[in-house]
Design a protein around this motif. Sequence first.
Motif, PDB file in Angstrom:
ATOM      1  N   MET A   1      25.201-100.379  32.159  1.00 18.59           N
ATOM      2  CA  MET A   1      25.393 -99.492  33.274  1.00 18.59           C
ATOM      3  C   MET A   1      24.752 -98.143  32.944  1.00 18.59           C
ATOM      4  N   ILE A   2      24.075 -97.580  33.911  1.00 20.39           N
ATOM      5  CA  ILE A   2      23.406 -96.297  33.735  1.00 20.39           C
ATOM      6  C   ILE A   2      24.342 -95.187  34.185  1.00 20.39           C
ATOM      7  N   CYS A   3      24.553 -94.230  33.302  1.00 17.56           N
ATOM      8  CA  CYS A   3      25.413 -93.091  33.616  1.00 17.56           C
ATOM      9  C   CYS A   3      24.567 -91.896  34.038  1.00 17.56           C
ATOM     10  N   ARG A   4      25.180 -91.005  34.774  1.00 19.04           N
ATOM     11  CA  ARG A   4      24.492 -89.795  35.219  1.00 19.04           C
ATOM     12  C   ARG A   4      23.997 -88.984  34.015  1.00 19.04           C
ATOM     13  N   SER A   5      24.772 -88.968  32.936  1.00 21.51           N
ATOM     14  CA  SER A   5      24.367 -88.209  31.746  1.00 21.51           C
ATOM     15  C   SER A   5      23.120 -88.820  31.100  1.00 21.51           C
ATOM     16  N   ASP A   6      22.971 -90.147  31.179  1.00 20.37           N
ATOM     17  CA  ASP A   6      21.765 -90.798  30.649  1.00 20.37           C
ATOM     18  C   ASP A   6      20.521 -90.311  31.389  1.00 20.37           C
ATOM     19  N   ILE A   7      20.624 -90.229  32.709  1.00 25.23           N
ATOM     20  CA  ILE A   7      19.494 -89.775  33.519  1.00 25.23           C
ATOM     21  C   ILE A   7      19.191 -88.310  33.217  1.00 25.23           C
ATOM     22  N   THR A   8      20.224 -87.482  33.115  1.00 24.38           N
ATOM     23  CA  THR A   8      20.036 -86.059  32.821  1.00 24.38           C
ATOM     24  C   THR A   8      19.365 -85.868  31.471  1.00 24.38           C
ATOM     25  N   ASN A   9      19.810 -86.606  30.462  1.00 22.83           N
ATOM     26  CA  ASN A   9      19.209 -86.501  29.125  1.00 22.83           C
ATOM     27  C   ASN A   9      17.754 -86.944  29.141  1.00 22.83           C
ATOM     28  N   LEU A  10      17.448 -88.010  29.865  1.00 15.32           N
ATOM     29  CA  LEU A  10      16.078 -88.502  29.951  1.00 15.32           C
ATOM     30  C   LEU A  10      15.183 -87.485  30.671  1.00 15.32           C
ATOM     31  N   LYS A  11      15.688 -86.885  31.752  1.00  9.38           N
ATOM     32  CA  LYS A  11      14.921 -85.855  32.463  1.00  9.38           C
ATOM     33  C   LYS A  11      14.568 -84.713  31.515  1.00  9.38           C
TER      34      LYS A  11
ATOM     35  N   ILE B   1      12.642 -96.280  33.498  1.00 10.79           N
ATOM     36  CA  ILE B   1      12.691 -96.295  32.039  1.00 10.79           C
ATOM     37  C   ILE B   1      14.040 -96.798  31.561  1.00 10.79           C
ATOM     38  N   LEU B   2      15.111 -96.318  32.185  1.00 17.10           N
ATOM     39  CA  LEU B   2      16.455 -96.712  31.739  1.00 17.10           C
ATOM     40  C   LEU B   2      16.734 -98.193  31.967  1.00 17.10           C
ATOM     41  N   THR B   3      16.142 -98.782  33.000  1.00 15.78           N
ATOM     42  CA  THR B   3      16.330-100.212  33.255  1.00 15.78           C
ATOM     43  C   THR B   3      15.280-101.055  32.537  1.00 15.78           C
TER      44      THR B   3
END
Length: 98
Positions: A1-11, A66-68
């Motif tokens: 599962m992708i978390c909002r924090s994962d997306i923020t860190n990747l950005k 990228i995350l998926t």
Amino acid sequence: MICRSDITNLKTDIVEKVGQKIIVKGSLGRSRAFEKEATIEKAYPNIFVVKYEENDRNVTYSYTDILTRTVEVEVFDGDSYSPLIPPPVENKRKKVEV
């Protein structure tokens, strides 16, 4: 599962790497894959822009690509390329006897 924090860190990681060389790997379907050198041009809230060197073309990707693992990105650090996101570690579940 992708978390909002994962997306923020990747950005944040991608914003810091604007202008750096990368290798983009992905699938074109039916056992066809591609691997191309590019440069990160710009980063926006939902997408980032990559400029391929071989044909001078801009392509956009979303952070969830990228995350998926739809697309894999390796960043050039001066000596070699290293993955933007480390490879997944398989967790083997242990049987719990009751």
